[in-house]
Write a protein that holds these residues in place. Sequence first.
Motif, PDB file in Angstrom:
ATOM      1  N   CYS A 108       0.837  -1.192   0.000  1.00  0.00           N
ATOM      2  CA  CYS A 108       0.000   0.000   0.000  1.00  0.00           C
ATOM      3  C   CYS A 108       0.879   1.252   0.000  1.00  0.00           C
ATOM      4  CB  CYS A 108      -0.924  -0.002   1.210  1.00  0.00           C
ATOM      5  SG  CYS A 108      -2.062   1.394   1.244  1.00  0.00           S
ATOM      6  N   PHE A 109       0.541   2.197  -0.868  1.00  0.00           N
ATOM      7  CA  PHE A 109       1.268   3.449  -0.975  1.00  0.00           C
ATOM      8  C   PHE A 109       0.336   4.617  -0.660  1.00  0.00           C
ATOM      9  CE2 PHE A 109       3.800   0.570  -3.442  1.00  0.00           C
ATOM     10  CZ  PHE A 109       5.103   1.049  -3.367  1.00  0.00           C
ATOM     11  N   ALA A 110       0.870   5.605   0.010  1.00  0.00           N
ATOM     12  CA  ALA A 110       0.182   6.886   0.178  1.00  0.00           C
ATOM     13  C   ALA A 110       0.589   7.776  -0.978  1.00  0.00           C
ATOM     14  CB  ALA A 110       0.575   7.533   1.504  1.00  0.00           C
ATOM     15  N   VAL A 111      -0.382   8.400  -1.628  1.00  0.00           N
ATOM     16  CA  VAL A 111      -0.064   9.277  -2.745  1.00  0.00           C
ATOM     17  C   VAL A 111      -0.825  10.588  -2.603  1.00  0.00           C
ATOM     18  CG1 VAL A 111       0.424   7.383  -4.348  1.00  0.00           C
ATOM     19  CG2 VAL A 111      -1.877   8.335  -4.247  1.00  0.00           C
ATOM     20  N   GLU A 112      -0.196  11.653  -3.070  1.00  0.00           N
ATOM     21  CA  GLU A 112      -0.860  12.938  -3.176  1.00  0.00           C
ATOM     22  C   GLU A 112      -1.002  13.265  -4.652  1.00  0.00           C
ATOM     23  OE1 GLU A 112      -0.237  17.680  -2.091  1.00  0.00           O
ATOM     24  OE2 GLU A 112       1.181  16.186  -1.329  1.00  0.00           O
ATOM     25  N   ILE A 113      -2.238  13.564  -5.073  1.00  0.00           N
ATOM     26  CA  ILE A 113      -2.477  13.854  -6.481  1.00  0.00           C
ATOM     27  C   ILE A 113      -2.598  15.362  -6.690  1.00  0.00           C
ATOM     28  CG2 ILE A 113      -3.569  11.635  -6.909  1.00  0.00           C
ATOM     29  CD1 ILE A 113      -6.288  13.074  -6.909  1.00  0.00           C
ATOM     30  N   ASP A 114      -2.409  15.771  -7.936  1.00  0.00           N
ATOM     31  CA  ASP A 114      -2.433  17.190  -8.289  1.00  0.00           C
ATOM     32  C   ASP A 114      -3.794  17.816  -7.972  1.00  0.00           C
ATOM     33  OD1 ASP A 114      -2.948  19.388 -10.614  1.00  0.00           O
ATOM     34  OD2 ASP A 114      -0.831  19.308 -10.061  1.00  0.00           O
ATOM     35  N   SER A 115      -3.772  19.051  -7.495  1.00  0.00           N
ATOM     36  CA  SER A 115      -5.010  19.732  -7.115  1.00  0.00           C
ATOM     37  C   SER A 115      -5.869  20.105  -8.308  1.00  0.00           C
ATOM     38  CB  SER A 115      -4.687  20.986  -6.302  1.00  0.00           C
ATOM     39  OG  SER A 115      -3.894  21.883  -7.060  1.00  0.00           O
ATOM     40  N   GLY A 116      -5.315  20.014  -9.507  1.00  0.00           N
ATOM     41  CA  GLY A 116      -6.073  20.363 -10.695  1.00  0.00           C
ATOM     42  C   GLY A 116      -7.113  19.332 -11.084  1.00  0.00           C
TER      43      GLY A 116
END
Length: 270
Positions: free
Chosen positions: A63-71
Amino acid sequence: MFRLDNHPPVNRGRVLHIVFQDGELLSDLRSPQACLLGEDELYDNGWVILREQFVGYWGEQPCFAVEIDSGHSPDPMRFQRGSLYSILGRVEDPLFAMAGRAAQLLNWEKDHQFCGRCGSPMELDSAERAMRCRPCRTINYPRISPCIITLVTRGEELLLARNANFPRAMYSTLAGFIEAGESAEDTLHREVKEEVGIDVHNLQYFNSQPWPFPSQLMLGFYAEYAGGEIVCDPAEIADARWFHYTDLPQVPPPSSVAGQLIRHYVQSLN
């Protein structure tokens, strides 16, 4: 089902993701596991990943934590954005713990993009969970803030307090951060005295819990009343009083160590 691990797998088959956007957790309204999204969810939606941290294993799946682009604009009919509180009590405790770890790791990486000593860009270490500055060799590890949380008792009565900054009419146990040079026991005596003006003794350790708001490790204790009258610190405590165990106000859920302290003590009296 959650197994903490710092070393990402070589084979990324059947990978799961805990997704954040603008600091908020993205959860799938159609899934009973809410915040666990498969690899295809990311790529089918075309989400661009800004940063990624390996969290551990859910069962046998990495399992990975990811942050995606706010766009990006995730489908509101399927995905919901909110704080970690939005899944507290809605998912099983191990999954909440994993989501909390995911949030802490992403925030840690985001907060240490530059060295606090020399200002140079920092980079993720490939051998351990650390951010390193090559020019001055400063190393930053994920920060954990230890806290005590204690249920003060007087026979069949429990001392519960309502935090001045908490909007809901919930009463809970007392808590506070451990300061530099303090033991957990020293902190407990100080915090109880500062917040409600009483003295305690006969401290007994109960259990601990990671609490990702934002990065605490809660050390749970019982303490017995030793003397004094309740005098609340108005900056911290809106109200505090003794409650008989058969007539309690609204208290924290059993998913929190505060709720566990209260319920375990009440059960011991029955």
